[in-house]
Design a protein around this motif. Structure first.
Motif: not given
Length: 126
Positions: A12, A16, A20, A82, A88, A91-92, A95
């Motif tokens: 994970d 991330r 990023m 993120l 997860s 967040a993904l 993003a």
């Protein structure tokens, strides 16, 4: 089970980190056309003379600050998302949405800034 949890946590963090980096990259790519609009505007005036610029080009030149802010803030929002969202998956997804917005904006700016050149090129062939 603890070993599996640790490996998933490392995966994970790695994902991330990669996302990023992609956000930063798309932010830089998005800022390039927005920062170079002044230069392009001078070139367009020399190339086209009194002919009007295409509508998309006028939009990019006229809304330069909007495109620059969007190119900077969307990737920053994705990185913050993120960093702060524990889930997860969400967040993904967030993003990935930020990356998509940055890429679409970059493509639009690049195309809009090259339209006058394409107009001249097609005019030469006729």
């Amino acid at each position: 089970m603890d070993d599996l949890t640790q490996k998933l946590s490392q995966l994970d963090r790695g994902m991330r980190g990669v996302v990023m980096a992609m956000l930063v990259f798309t932010g830089v790519i998005g800022m390039l056309p927005a920062l170079s609009t002044d230069w392009f505007e001078g070139v367009f005036k020399d190339m086209l003379g009194d002919k009007p610029l295409p509508g998309a080009t006028q939009l990019v030149i006229g809304a330069r600050s909007f495109f620059l802010m969007t190119a900077a803030l969307v990737p920053i929002a994705g990185v913050i998302l993120l960093a702060l969202v524990r889930n997860s998956q969400w967040a993904l997804y967030g993003a990935a949405g930020a990356i998509l917005i940055s890429l679409v904006q970059s493509a639009f700016c690049f195309i809009a800034l090259w339209l006058p050149l394409a107009t001249i090129t097609f005019g030469i062939g006729r």
